[in-house]
Write an enzyme that holds these catalytic residues in place. Structure first.
Site, PDB file in Angstrom:
ATOM      1  CG  HIS A   1      -1.877  -1.096   1.310  1.00 23.97           C
ATOM      2  ND1 HIS A   1      -1.751  -2.139   2.191  1.00 23.97           N
ATOM      3  CD2 HIS A   1      -3.002  -1.350   0.596  1.00 23.97           C
ATOM      4  CE1 HIS A   1      -2.746  -2.981   2.042  1.00 23.97           C
ATOM      5  NE2 HIS A   1      -3.519  -2.533   1.063  1.00 23.97           N
TER       6      HIS A   1
ATOM      7  N   GLY B   1      -3.242  -1.722  -7.124  1.00 24.61           N
ATOM      8  CA  GLY B   1      -2.078  -2.579  -7.295  1.00 24.61           C
ATOM      9  C   GLY B   1      -2.297  -3.620  -8.390  1.00 24.61           C
TER      10      GLY B   1
ATOM     11  CD  GLN C   1      -9.423  -5.060  -6.725  1.00 20.46           C
ATOM     12  OE1 GLN C   1     -10.195  -5.615  -5.961  1.00 20.46           O
ATOM     13  NE2 GLN C   1      -8.355  -4.407  -6.281  1.00 20.46           N
TER      14      GLN C   1
ATOM     15  CB  SER D   1      -4.017  -7.448   3.961  1.00 18.19           C
ATOM     16  OG  SER D   1      -3.771  -6.164   3.451  1.00 18.19           O
ATOM     17  NE  ARG D   2      -8.082 -12.656   2.001  1.00 21.47           N
ATOM     18  CZ  ARG D   2      -8.714 -11.846   1.168  1.00 21.47           C
ATOM     19  NH1 ARG D   2      -8.074 -11.298   0.159  1.00 21.47           N
ATOM     20  NH2 ARG D   2      -9.994 -11.573   1.343  1.00 21.47           N
TER      21      ARG D   2
HETATM   22  O1  PAF Z   1      -7.975  -4.345  -3.490  1.00 18.33           O
HETATM   23  C1  PAF Z   1      -8.623  -3.974  -2.478  1.00 18.33           C
HETATM   24  O2  PAF Z   1      -8.072  -3.714  -1.407  1.00 18.33           O
HETATM   25  C2  PAF Z   1     -10.140  -3.879  -2.567  1.00 18.33           C
HETATM   26  O3  PAF Z   1     -10.669  -4.853  -3.405  1.00 18.33           O
HETATM   27  C3  PAF Z   1     -10.626  -2.476  -2.967  1.00 18.33           C
HETATM   28  C4  PAF Z   1     -10.159  -2.101  -4.361  1.00 18.33           C
HETATM   29  C5  PAF Z   1     -10.126  -1.443  -1.969  1.00 18.33           C
HETATM   30  C6  PAF Z   1     -12.165  -2.443  -2.979  1.00 18.33           C
HETATM   31  O4  PAF Z   1     -12.682  -2.757  -1.738  1.00 18.33           O
END
Ligand code: PAF
Length: 274
Positions: A32, A143, A149, A182-183
């Site tokens: 992040h 990312g 996504q 994060s996981r």
């Molecule tokens: O990638 C993420 O952390 C989530 O899928 C996002 C884009 C913040 C949407 O909740």
């Protein structure tokens, strides 16, 4: 409240400053931080949203257990000089009578994450559309680790004529190659030791494909290697880097290799370009 966010946002806009949004679900890590640094390089002001979005978790997934580290996140964001943190309550995002869902198609139906998490992209598209409308950034940074996504969100922004430009940021890896996530905190020491195999296999497959070996053979070997490393594989696929259409040869365009696999109770995803 959304109204307060608008006031804050408008103040920044009237000073003719460009604004970047970095949407997150918190549990912030170096991945992040790199998105935020990229946002800072590309815009005058940076907004980071923190919202663990219930709509993108299926009932059997880890919404309740998803790591929440709000105080540490705020400290990290202060150290990164973030201008505004938008951390709405669930009721702000989804009031009791909330009745609208964006159900993306195209890259959201590529047979990758969508095949294993059918609810996921409607949840992501709906919340990201709301965040983009609420914060109205000039750019929004996502990312590349969540590669599908990223493609879904880029298409969403284009299809809905949203003014924000969607920017992809490279994957940040641990020294042994494991993609930051994060996981990763869920991994036991044994699983953590095995986890870099995912990235190693991806890179080996990419090198073999670039050297001209047939994609299907390379993927078959890669799937075996991932299983041998102790993973239950969801998919290892070669896709067109933009459309996510299946790629049978390097003639099918720029290729991205994408993988998702479970080790113990943790599901990891990763991808590399060829
Ligand atoms: O990638 C993420 O952390 C989530 O899928 C996002 C884009 C913040 C949407 O909740």
């Amino acid at each position: 409240m959304v109204a307060e966010l608008r006031v804050q946002r408008t103040t920044r806009k009237t000073t003719k400053k460009t604004i970047a949004l970095v949407p997150t679900m918190g549990a912030l890590h170096e991945g992040h931080a790199s998105l935020i640094r990229l946002a800072r390089r590309r815009a005058d002001r940076v907004i980071v949203s923190i919202f663990v979005n219930p709509a993108q978790f299926a009932p059997n997934e880890d919404f309740r257990l998803y790591p929440r580290t709000f105080a540490a996140d705020l400290a990290a964001l202060a150290a990164l000089n973030v201008d505004l943190v938008w951390a709405p309550a669930v009721e702000t995002m989804y009031p009791g009578d909330f009745a609208t869902k964006i159900v993306p198609e195209g890259p959201a139906q590529a047979g990758l994450e969508d095949a294993f998490r059918p609810h996921f992209f409607a949840g992501v598209a709906t919340v990201v559309a709301k965040l983009l409308i609420q914060c109205a950034p000039d750019i929004a940074v996502f990312g590349e680790k969540d590669y599908q996504q990223l493609k879904v969100i880029a298409r969403l922004a284009r299809d809905l004529d949203l003014k924000s430009r969607i920017v992809g940021a490279p994957i940040v890896r641990e020294r042994d190659g494991l993609a930051r996530s994060s996981r990763n905190v869920y991994l036991s020491p044994r699983e953590r030791a095995a986890a870099p195999a995912l990235c190693r296999v991806l890179k080996e497959c990419a090198a073999k494909i670039a050297a001209g070996q047939p994609i299907n053979d390379v993927l078959a070997e890669g799937r075996e290697a991932i299983a041998d490393a102790g993973f239950a594989l969801d998919y290892l696929e070669a896709r067109h880097a933009d459309t996510l259409a299946p790629a049978a040869s390097t003639m099918d365009g720029p290729i991205r290799l994408l993988v998702a696999a479970r080790i113990g109770n943790t599901r990891l995803i990763d991808n590399v370009g060829v």
